[in-house]
Write an enzyme that holds these catalytic residues in place. Structure first.
Site, PDB file in Angstrom:
ATOM      1  N   HIS A 168      -7.008  -8.515  -2.941  1.00  0.00           N
ATOM      2  CA  HIS A 168      -8.350  -7.985  -2.678  1.00  0.00           C
ATOM      3  C   HIS A 168      -8.380  -6.487  -2.892  1.00  0.00           C
ATOM      4  O   HIS A 168      -7.344  -5.816  -2.852  1.00  0.00           O
ATOM      5  CB  HIS A 168      -8.785  -8.317  -1.240  1.00  0.00           C
ATOM      6  CG  HIS A 168      -7.905  -7.692  -0.205  1.00  0.00           C
ATOM      7  ND1 HIS A 168      -6.697  -8.238   0.185  1.00  0.00           N
ATOM      8  CD2 HIS A 168      -8.041  -6.543   0.503  1.00  0.00           C
ATOM      9  CE1 HIS A 168      -6.133  -7.471   1.102  1.00  0.00           C
ATOM     10  NE2 HIS A 168      -6.927  -6.434   1.304  1.00  0.00           N
ATOM     11  N   HIS A 203     -10.489  -3.136  -1.411  1.00  0.00           N
ATOM     12  CA  HIS A 203     -11.427  -2.615  -0.413  1.00  0.00           C
ATOM     13  C   HIS A 203     -12.448  -1.715  -1.113  1.00  0.00           C
ATOM     14  O   HIS A 203     -12.080  -0.906  -1.975  1.00  0.00           O
ATOM     15  CB  HIS A 203     -10.689  -1.799   0.645  1.00  0.00           C
ATOM     16  CG  HIS A 203      -9.711  -2.620   1.444  1.00  0.00           C
ATOM     17  ND1 HIS A 203     -10.045  -3.215   2.629  1.00  0.00           N
ATOM     18  CD2 HIS A 203      -8.422  -2.944   1.215  1.00  0.00           C
ATOM     19  CE1 HIS A 203      -8.995  -3.871   3.108  1.00  0.00           C
ATOM     20  NE2 HIS A 203      -7.993  -3.727   2.260  1.00  0.00           N
ATOM     21  N   TYR A 220       0.842  -1.191   0.000  1.00  0.00           N
ATOM     22  CA  TYR A 220       0.000   0.000   0.000  1.00  0.00           C
ATOM     23  C   TYR A 220       0.879   1.243   0.000  1.00  0.00           C
ATOM     24  O   TYR A 220       1.931   1.264   0.654  1.00  0.00           O
ATOM     25  CB  TYR A 220      -0.868   0.061   1.264  1.00  0.00           C
ATOM     26  CG  TYR A 220      -2.018  -0.914   1.284  1.00  0.00           C
ATOM     27  CD1 TYR A 220      -3.243  -0.578   0.732  1.00  0.00           C
ATOM     28  CD2 TYR A 220      -1.884  -2.166   1.875  1.00  0.00           C
ATOM     29  CE1 TYR A 220      -4.310  -1.467   0.758  1.00  0.00           C
ATOM     30  CE2 TYR A 220      -2.942  -3.061   1.907  1.00  0.00           C
ATOM     31  CZ  TYR A 220      -4.153  -2.697   1.341  1.00  0.00           C
ATOM     32  OH  TYR A 220      -5.198  -3.578   1.361  1.00  0.00           O
ATOM     33  N   ARG A 224      -2.559 -12.230   2.937  1.00  0.00           N
ATOM     34  CA  ARG A 224      -3.880 -11.838   2.442  1.00  0.00           C
ATOM     35  C   ARG A 224      -3.991 -12.174   0.966  1.00  0.00           C
ATOM     36  O   ARG A 224      -3.096 -11.865   0.181  1.00  0.00           O
ATOM     37  CB  ARG A 224      -4.099 -10.320   2.567  1.00  0.00           C
ATOM     38  CG  ARG A 224      -4.197  -9.701   3.933  1.00  0.00           C
ATOM     39  CD  ARG A 224      -5.370 -10.069   4.790  1.00  0.00           C
ATOM     40  NE  ARG A 224      -6.582 -10.536   4.203  1.00  0.00           N
ATOM     41  CZ  ARG A 224      -7.641  -9.781   3.862  1.00  0.00           C
ATOM     42  NH1 ARG A 224      -7.610  -8.491   4.039  1.00  0.00           N
ATOM     43  NH2 ARG A 224      -8.735 -10.323   3.376  1.00  0.00           N
TER      44      ARG A 224
HETATM   45  O1  LIG Z   1      -8.402  -6.256  10.245  1.00  0.00           O
HETATM   46  C1  LIG Z   1      -7.219  -6.418  10.009  1.00  0.00           C
HETATM   47  O2  LIG Z   1      -6.386  -6.625  10.894  1.00  0.00           O
HETATM   48  C2  LIG Z   1      -6.748  -6.378   8.588  1.00  0.00           C
HETATM   49  C3  LIG Z   1      -5.467  -6.718   8.275  1.00  0.00           C
HETATM   50  C4  LIG Z   1      -5.048  -6.732   6.963  1.00  0.00           C
HETATM   51  C5  LIG Z   1      -5.939  -6.372   5.974  1.00  0.00           C
HETATM   52  O3  LIG Z   1      -5.608  -6.354   4.680  1.00  0.00           O
HETATM   53  C6  LIG Z   1      -7.242  -6.022   6.303  1.00  0.00           C
HETATM   54  O4  LIG Z   1      -8.068  -5.704   5.300  1.00  0.00           O
HETATM   55  C7  LIG Z   1      -7.645  -6.030   7.604  1.00  0.00           C
END
Ligand SMILES: O=C(O)c1ccc(O)c(O)c1
Length: 286
Positions: free
Chosen positions: A207, A209, A155, A204
């Site tokens: 994805h 958001h 990110y 992860r």
């Molecule tokens: O809720 C979390 O801790 C968390 C961690 C990593 C991510 O990519 C996310 O979307 C949420």
């Protein structure tokens, strides 16, 4: 350069009344409203709706569009004030609060590959779908926002410490408004997987958001879209926390050749249902 204003020195309440009217004339065509004298009562009845909206002095309030303070010209309400009895009608506060509208969103916001001078690295994708209510009616004019990691799984955020490359040509944030059929559409880069430290070898899946704004800040819904065929889906504890298999399935987009653009991008379709028994899962308390 705007010349420095003369220092105010010791500024007392009664001095405030001495600020010349010229300083509050906004050039709006509406004459300035005289500031009340030190002994006079504030007389809101003498200030009309238009004056309140366009930035003429309202007794007891800071002056809008006050030239010596250049930023004040940019930061003030431009619509008539809405008087609300918040105790009697709390919903009215939500419904008259600030919302994003067509004037805020440009085409560039929906194309995350064109927000910098150069092209971002990675697999270009088109992500599109419809926002629907429980009865299948399109939710029109809806602000859809996305944020995501770059192709390397990083990110553009100071708290992301993953040892993967940042891409100077990719910020990873976009937004658009749904059209008459409830459709949104983004051009972006397929995000990479990244480690997140939840447990040993926790990665992860790729994805994106998503946020759906609703008609007020308090209605905002936030969720994540995943990609079909990703081997990490089976190991992701965030996805697994959505316990119903059919609800998990609704979070995974479908590859859609109709959305792929020849020689340009791979198409993914992801429809979202905002409420009802088949609602797309959204995150709570964020
Ligand atoms: O809720 C979390 O801790 C968390 C961690 C990593 C991510 O990519 C996310 O979307 C949420």
């Amino acid at each position: 350069m705007t010349p420095s204003p003369a220092p105010l020195g010791d500024f007392t309440a009664s001095d405030a009344a001495d600020i010349p009217d010229a300083a509050v004339d906004t050039g709006s065509g509406v004459g300035p409203v005289a500031a009340p004298g030190p002994d006079s009562e504030a007389a809101p009845d003498t200030v009309g709706e238009r004056e309140r909206a366009v930035g003429v002095a309202v007794p007891g309030q800071p002056v809008r569009d006050y030239p010596p303070y250049r930023g004040s010209g940019l930061r003030h309400p431009r619509q008539p004030l809405v008087e609300i009895d918040a105790l009697a009608d709390p919903e009215a506060v939500e419904l008259s609060g600030p919302v994003f509208g067509v004037t805020d969103v440009t085409d560039l916001d929906a194309d995350l590959t064109r927000q910098h001078a150069g092209e971002p690295l990675g697999e270009r994708i088109t992500v599109s779908g419809r926002i629907l209510d429980r009865t299948g009616r399109p939710v029109r004019g809806q602000l859809v926002e996305i944020w995501q990691a770059n192709a390397a799984g990083r990110y553009a955020h100071h708290r992301d410490r993953h040892r993967a490359q940042l891409d100077p040509h990719f910020t990873g944030a976009g937004r658009c408004l749904t059209g008459d059929t409830g459709r949104y559409s983004f051009t972006t880069i397929k995000p990479g997987a990244y480690p997140w430290g939840n447990h040993h070898n926790a990665w992860r899946p790729a994805h994106i958001h998503f946020s759906f704004f609703g008609s007020a800040f308090t209605q905002r819904l936030v969720t994540q879209m995943y990609f079909p065929g990703d081997p990490l889906l089976a190991y992701d504890s965030i996805l697994a926390s959505v316990t119903a298999p059919e609800a998990r399935a609704r979070l995974v987009a479908a590859y859609d050749p109709e959305l792929s653009r020849p020689d340009w991008s791979l198409g993914y379709r992801w429809d979202v249902i905002l409420d009802g028994p088949s609602a797309t899962w959204t995150e709570e308390g964020r």
